[in-house]
Scaffold this active site. Structure first.
Site, PDB file in Angstrom:
ATOM      1  N   ILE A 104     -31.467 -40.383 -16.003  1.00 44.16           N
ATOM      2  CA  ILE A 104     -30.125 -39.922 -16.335  1.00 44.16           C
ATOM      3  C   ILE A 104     -29.283 -41.159 -16.613  1.00 44.16           C
ATOM      4  O   ILE A 104     -29.221 -42.074 -15.786  1.00 44.16           O
ATOM      5  CB  ILE A 104     -29.493 -39.128 -15.174  1.00 44.16           C
ATOM      6  CG1 ILE A 104     -30.474 -38.093 -14.609  1.00 44.16           C
ATOM      7  CG2 ILE A 104     -28.191 -38.481 -15.623  1.00 44.16           C
ATOM      8  CD1 ILE A 104     -30.941 -37.058 -15.590  1.00 44.16           C
ATOM      9  N   CYS A 105     -28.652 -41.204 -17.778  1.00 44.72           N
ATOM     10  CA  CYS A 105     -27.723 -42.274 -18.128  1.00 44.72           C
ATOM     11  C   CYS A 105     -28.389 -43.647 -17.962  1.00 44.72           C
ATOM     12  O   CYS A 105     -29.450 -43.908 -18.498  1.00 44.72           O
ATOM     13  CB  CYS A 105     -26.456 -42.136 -17.295  1.00 44.72           C
ATOM     14  SG  CYS A 105     -25.054 -43.124 -17.882  1.00 44.72           S
ATOM     15  N   THR A 106     -27.786 -44.530 -17.163  1.00 43.07           N
ATOM     16  CA  THR A 106     -28.319 -45.888 -17.021  1.00 43.07           C
ATOM     17  C   THR A 106     -29.533 -45.955 -16.104  1.00 43.07           C
ATOM     18  O   THR A 106     -30.061 -47.047 -15.860  1.00 43.07           O
ATOM     19  CB  THR A 106     -27.235 -46.840 -16.491  1.00 43.07           C
ATOM     20  OG1 THR A 106     -26.701 -46.323 -15.274  1.00 43.07           O
ATOM     21  CG2 THR A 106     -26.112 -47.005 -17.518  1.00 43.07           C
TER      22      THR A 106
END
Length: 350
Positions: free
Chosen positions: A133-135
């Site tokens: 998720i994301c970074t």
């Protein structure tokens, strides 16, 4: 708040729900275990958003068990300062169906600690599918799990991910990317999009649609990350001649900026100017002009100007030409963009 969840403060309770049975602790036979890797500084929404999707899916016939794991088995503190209770250490976790690594604002400002990267590899080895998720993509990259794969992350740091993982093909505009059994999502709430896609993969579109409706989110949002990104920004061209052209276009987006006009302005051939743009900016002169006009038009819409006014301010020949650019770049019309991003105020209904 969804029908199945309740909010708390201070110490975050393990994700669960009143419907579909307990989703934490031991995962019974036949249950699909979704394990999240969490650590100090983890972005809470990267965990809670996708976890809520899986828990909500249990109300519609799914059978997911959600577990939170940390590298050592100790509880962690999220980016909001909440203490997050975990179910155990990655080393004690049996094979999982879906393994997701949440992101953190710590990355990419700092490198991923070696022990975190090492911990990420443990459950990944036996998982049916692995995602971020994301970074969280930076953790997967540091663990070598994105080598040779396509991936995405938050649009603001996509270039940094590409730099840290040169064998990975980063797609900065994607909401989420699937490459075999590896999944990566864009910034923050895009984890919900990814979780819905995984539910659809497991249980079909009808269940995913029911979950999306219950959570009041798009089952599939239009466009990519560029609809949320800041206006075109980047380092100035190194070549003085090319910088002169880009400054000219930026200062007067509505001017006459055909390839011939720009080349004559510099006293070079159209072929030479095209080569300059390609070598330094990886774009054609026409696309560069279009990008500047698109950004000016989008800013005008954000400021409350009508679509026709925005087209005129940006230098588009007509509203229709601007509409085609918005449709290609954002998969929506200028009017739809303005409705979605112009204000958070809703028109009162009678």
């Amino acid at each position: 708040m969804s029908p199945s969840g309740a909010a708390g403060a201070g110490r975050l309770p393990p994700p669960g729900g009143s419907s579909g049975g307990s989703t934490t602790g031991r995962v019974g036979p036949g249950r699909h275990c979704v394990a999240f890797l969490v650590y100090d500084g983890v972005t809470l929404l990267d965990v809670a958003g996708p976890a809520e999707v899986f828990v909500e899916a249990n109300r519609f016939g799914a059978d997911y068990g959600v577990r939170l794991m940390s590298p050592t088995g100790d509880d962690v503190v999220s980016n909001l300062g909440f203490r997050v209770a975990v179910d155990g250490a990655v080393s004690s976790e049996p094979a999982v169906g879906t393994y997701l690594v949440a992101g953190s604002g710590l990355f990419p400002r700092t490198s991923v600690p070696r022990d975190l990267a090492s911990a990420a590899r443990v459950p990944a080895a036996g998982a049916g599918r692995v995602g971020s998720i994301c970074t969280g993509a930076f953790v997967l990259a540091a663990a070598g799990l994105l080598d040779g794969k396509r991936a995405t992350t938050h649009w603001q740091v996509a270039h940094e991910l590409a730099s840290r993982c040169p064998t990975c093909t980063v797609e900065p505009d994607a909401i989420y990317v699937r490459d075999g059994t590896t999944y990566t999502s864009a910034g923050v709430t895009a984890g919900i999009d990814l979780a819905l896609a995984l539910v659809e993969e497991d249980h079909g579109a009808d269940v995913a649609r029911d979950v999306a409706r219950a959570l009041v989110v798009y089952m599939q949002r239009a466009g990519g990350q560029s609809q949320f990104s800041a206006p075109l920004q980047g380092p100035p061209p190194r070549t003085p001649a090319l910088r002169k052209v880009t400054d000219l276009v930026t200062a007067d987006p509505g001017g006459s900026h055909s390839l011939g006009d720009l080349a004559r302005h510099l006293g070079v051939s159209t072929r030479h100017l095209t080569r300059l743009f390609h070598d330094e900016l990886a774009i054609t002169p026409a696309r560069y002009v279009e990008s500047i006009r698109f950004d000016v038009a989008r800013a005008a819409l954000d400021q409350g100007h009508t679509a026709t006014e925005a087209a005129a301010r940006a230098g588009f020949p007509s509203y229709e030409s601007m509409r085609r650019v918005f449709a290609r770049r954002l998969c929506m019309s200028p009017t739809a963009y303005q409705r979605r991003f112009g204000t958070t105020r809703r028109t009162p209904t009678s």
